[in-house]
Each structure stands twice: as structure tokens, then as C-alpha cells.
Design a protein around this motif. Sequence first.
Motif, short mmCIF file in Angstrom:
data_model
loop_
_atom_site.label_atom_id
_atom_site.label_comp_id
_atom_site.label_asym_id
_atom_site.label_seq_id
_atom_site.Cartn_x
_atom_site.Cartn_y
_atom_site.Cartn_z
N PRO A 1 7.07 -2.69 5.73
CA PRO A 1 6.48 -1.97 4.61
C PRO A 1 6.67 -0.46 4.72
O PRO A 1 6.86 0.09 5.81
N GLU A 2 6.62 0.19 3.57
CA GLU A 2 6.73 1.65 3.51
C GLU A 2 5.55 2.28 4.24
O GLU A 2 4.46 1.73 4.27
N ASN A 3 5.78 3.45 4.81
CA ASN A 3 4.68 4.24 5.35
C ASN A 3 3.86 4.76 4.19
O ASN A 3 4.43 5.18 3.18
N GLY A 4 2.55 4.74 4.31
CA GLY A 4 1.71 5.29 3.26
C GLY A 4 1.80 6.80 3.20
O GLY A 4 2.30 7.45 4.12
N ALA B 1 3.72 -2.59 1.09
CA ALA B 1 4.84 -3.12 0.32
C ALA B 1 6.17 -2.64 0.90
O ALA B 1 6.30 -1.50 1.31
N GLN B 2 7.13 -3.54 0.89
CA GLN B 2 8.51 -3.21 1.23
C GLN B 2 9.26 -3.15 -0.10
O GLN B 2 9.42 -4.17 -0.77
N ARG C 1 13.55 -5.92 -5.83
CA ARG C 1 12.36 -6.71 -5.51
C ARG C 1 11.41 -5.90 -4.64
O ARG C 1 11.78 -4.88 -4.06
N ILE C 2 10.19 -6.43 -4.54
CA ILE C 2 9.16 -5.86 -3.66
C ILE C 2 8.63 -7.01 -2.82
O ILE C 2 8.40 -8.11 -3.35
N HIS D 1 1.08 -1.23 -9.85
CA HIS D 1 -0.09 -2.12 -9.71
C HIS D 1 -0.34 -2.47 -8.24
O HIS D 1 -1.50 -2.51 -7.81
N ILE D 2 0.72 -2.69 -7.50
CA ILE D 2 0.59 -3.00 -6.06
C ILE D 2 0.03 -1.78 -5.32
O ILE D 2 -0.90 -1.88 -4.54
#
Length: 147
Positions: free
Chosen positions: A138-141, A103-104, A109-110, A95-96
Motif C-alpha cells: 500500500p501507498e504511504n499515507g 490502498a495499492q 486497479r486499486i 471513496h477509499i
Amino acid sequence: MTTLRTTRFARANFVLEKPFTSINLEAQERHLRRKLLVLEDGTELLVDFEKTAKLEDGDCFVLDDGRLVQIAAQEEDLLEVRGANQTHLAKLAWHIGNRHLEAQIERHRILIRLDHVIAKMLEGQGAMVKPVREKFSPENGAYAHAH
């Protein structure tokens, strides 16, 4: 006043010498190509990379004179998202991601940026959501290499 300049950086695990100073930057500020930053003592630092880079906590700017400026991830206001179990957390991650939010993602957890509308949406999906103040990486897209 002299402006310092950097055209390159070193990843934290490759830094062998002690930096002469550091700078605190939020996650969005650590994603840069060309920008004028101000060090704690008021000295200006011109970042002039060939390509956009995403820098992490502990990485260093390598100044033109060879000195290092360590980058420290600054704490930010975030939301911690937890699920009932791993499958539920994976669904919440979907959903995120479906909303293209940074997001990390961690094992249990996120972390996402503070957003009351998203918090309500996630709570509606059964998530446990609470505000926290932490460093954010956060993660790289999927298309990060294209920017």
C-alpha cells in the motif's frame, strides 16, 4: 539459542550481495521499528530500528554481523477494485481514501484489504470488485513521515 539482531536495512536496489536467508512478511508486518521475528528455521531475529520503517519486497535486514536477510512480501487476501474508466477509478480512490483505508494504487486497479462492507459500498458506486490473493504494497499515507 542465539538471537540475531538488526538495527538497519538496505533497500532492494542497493543490495549487492546474496542474502543468506529470507523471511516472508505481510504488508503490516513490514511496517516496524522494534519486533521479534522468527525465521523459517526457527532462529529469532530482533529488529531494533531507531525509527519506524516501511520495508518492501526485496529489501534486506542487515544483521549486526553483516549478513543479509531478504524480505519477501507474502501474498494476502485482498480486493481488486476496477472502475469503468480512469475518472471512475479516481472517484473510487477518493471513496477509499475518505475511509482512510490502505490502498495499492495502480494504473487500472486499486488493491485494498479484504472487507465485505467496503466491497458492497464500492459496488454501490459502480465498481467491479473481486477477491484476489497477491502481494500487497500500500501507498504511504500523507503523514507516514510522522510515525
